[in-house]
Design an enzyme around this catalytic site. Sequence first.
Site, PDB file in Angstrom:
ATOM      1  N   ASP A 515       0.817  -1.208   0.000  1.00  0.00           N
ATOM      2  CA  ASP A 515       0.000   0.000   0.000  1.00  0.00           C
ATOM      3  C   ASP A 515       0.851   1.258   0.000  1.00  0.00           C
ATOM      4  OD1 ASP A 515       0.847  -0.602   2.615  1.00  0.00           O
ATOM      5  OD2 ASP A 515      -0.701   0.662   3.479  1.00  0.00           O
ATOM      6  N   GLU A 516       0.253   2.315  -0.499  1.00  0.00           N
ATOM      7  CA  GLU A 516       0.747   3.685  -0.384  1.00  0.00           C
ATOM      8  C   GLU A 516       2.142   3.901  -0.965  1.00  0.00           C
ATOM      9  OE1 GLU A 516      -1.808   5.351   3.382  1.00  0.00           O
ATOM     10  OE2 GLU A 516       0.205   4.604   3.826  1.00  0.00           O
ATOM     11  N   VAL A 517       2.334   3.484  -2.208  1.00  0.00           N
ATOM     12  CA  VAL A 517       3.546   3.856  -2.930  1.00  0.00           C
ATOM     13  C   VAL A 517       3.252   5.160  -3.668  1.00  0.00           C
ATOM     14  CG1 VAL A 517       5.090   3.242  -4.822  1.00  0.00           C
ATOM     15  CG2 VAL A 517       4.411   1.512  -3.155  1.00  0.00           C
TER      16      VAL A 517
END
Length: 846
Positions: A515-517
């Site tokens: 998540d959250e790149v």
Amino acid sequence: MPYYISLLLLMFIFSPVIAQQNNAPAFHAKDLSIQWEAVQNDYQNKPVSLNAVTITNNSSIEFPGKGWKMYFNSARLITPAAVTGNARIDLMNGDLFSLTPSEGFPTLKPGASVRIEFVAEEPVVNITDGPEGFYLVWDVMPGKGFSTGPVIIHPFKPNYKGLITPANIYDQNKIIRNIPAEQLIKIFPTPVSYQETTGYFDLKNNVRLVSDERFKKEKEGLITTLESLLGKNIIPETSGNNISLEFKDGLPSEAYELEVKINSIAIRASGSAGIFYGIQSLKTLIPPDAWARPQKSIHIPVVIVKDEPRFGYRAFMLDVGRNFQPKKEVLKLLDVMALYKLNVFHFHLTEDEGWRLELPSLPELTEVGSNRGHTLDSKSFLPPSHGSGPDINTVPGSGYYNRADFIEILRYANDRHISVLPEIETPGHARAAIKSMNTRYERLMKEGKKEDAERFLLYDPADQSKYSSNQYWNDNIMDPSLPSTYNFIETVINDIVDIYKEAGVPLKSIHFGGDEVPDHVWEKSPAYLALKASHPEIQNTADLWYYFYGRVNQLVKAKGLYLSGWEEMGLRKTSLDGSSMYLPNPDFEPEHLQTEVWNNTLGGGNEDLAYKLANGGYKVVLTCVTNLYFDMAHYKSFDEPGYYWGAFTDIDKPFSFIPFDYFKNSTVDKDGLPLNRNIFIGKQRLTDYGKSNIVGLQSAVWGENIKTDERFEYMLLPRLLGFAERAWAKDPDWATTHDTSLSMLLYQQAWSSFLNVLGKRELPMLDYYLGGYGYRIPKPGLIFENGQFSANIQFPGLVIRYSLDDRDPDALSNIYTDPVTDKGKGIKLRAFDTRGRSGGISNSLQ
């Protein structure tokens, strides 16, 4: 030798002068107190806040106006130039900021203070929005940080919409009926079938326990529980009553039957998990006051119960990467999970801010990545985060589980029929791993071992990409273009598999994050550009995502495991009418990946993401932030701790969650305001095929603001019980009816019953169960009308006490039973549990 003696003599002569000039050795940072004040929201008519930090010199000597910097952590971005003009505040990386005095910063005489006003880029909602972890670094000693004295939070009366007041709480509690304890179902979570008749089983220490050989371990656990309750060893006698653990063929794997008669108790199941859950139900059937102290005998109601879980996957996720939780608290968590029949512990072991699992093949991961302290290069340890301060030996910033610790946790969980899903964050949220491998690289390069040095490198040293993660890190993403990244991941997998083998417990999956790149990552990586040139399927950096998880999946499958990850792992990013959007990636659908979906933020545009993935063939675990994130604040109030970026989640959120149609009874947005239901227009609903792919539910506590055991239990409980009810109990009638009025009526009845069960049975039990749990005690509701104060409480059974003389109520204060007449000084109320612990105060004058 005379030269060295002379040098030492000169140093001795001049060091006091140097010390006096810089005040570094003489002044103790602990003598500085810090006060944070939220001054004004919507500052200059913008969605920002004006804040102030006041530094006070409590020492007997002066504090200089220069020659130092102060560092602190803040979850909110801060505008660099101070409004008062006497300091500058700069973002270093992540949530670490520096405060540098300007020319106008005064020397502080003893007792003097200085006020620094600054602008944070979001309004202040609660105490979690404030800066924390202040420490001082002298210019002459740049490698050492010194913690200041305590940070004091100045009271703030916000005026934002949705603010929850005691009157609001009273209004919410009005629908809660006070149900007599004898009318309540006495097993929790609610069983599929429950029949209670007259009479009771008299439990004494002469009870006879018999068991099928297959349930030997469960029998031993039951004996331990009974001996604790009775305060003496079980000594079976022919005159004693009988408890039997019996095998019954044909029941589902986690199902059980519990039959209590006047002279016997029988628990029947087809497997050890069913027997274990039957025993947990027996525990909750026991009168709660029996747990307070050893009993001579215990009366257990006569019941017939048939039960099985709705979902086979009932998980809780704990993040220990941001802030470490000691082993004893993890074991205590596993005990309460087992009591309420949860069966998966998702162990979030790594983050930007910490790597918490010792792996023998990569010792740097804990030598470097498990410690936080003052550093600006992260070569020996990581920088302070979330207020952890400058000292590397301080929990919760620093800490890890060695191999023996982790094996103990695995076995402890396995004995309670809980599987442990380890999570290793990749490719984002990986700063601890990246910096640890950098340290390894530099050490081996100095030894002339270039090939060994590069074997586990996680970034390209020539990468000039500029990015910022959601948590403001600029160097926390692994490079999927590097072969060494996969060497690292394969080594991690091998070590984890070996630990599970040594523990003798099964491992089915490893969670590899996802998540959250952020945008712009890898764009200038030479490794990416070289890979792109040789792989025509990689057209842009977004394609690296599929390349990365394709390779990770193969590494996991090679060990006979399946791959788990957050929802982004199974998504393909595309665009519609110029706006970015996500669709299930058809390439991975045949691989049977398990996606855990958190992103259903109401108003965020991805409300139906979980249903898209399930409809598209992915196995989905619902981990919805709107209802199941327990690090979120309970409600919108300045003194209520927790984040709130995704939702406010009081216990009604997990209890009211409808897994197969969570649109149906969503009533407020992420800010706690009335929801515009137009956001659901055009969103995918869950098909019957999609329902078959919802494998279960998961609740979560992320660790940013969990600094102590007490805060963890405050955020966890009793919300976990609302989750357990929804994960285990059958689909409730109020969720399935299409008649809105009937649904509301049935829900209010079920809600009242649930809160009464908790207030009169489960919470009193948890006061003493295995030493007791520090669950959150809510504030009483309070109104003033017709000259009287009226109060109520969310959990009937908790005791409300009050004071009319401006003193805070304590365990000896008057008990509230009926409206109280105002005597001119207002009223203060707070609720108490059976141990005398109290919750927050409701004050009529605030």
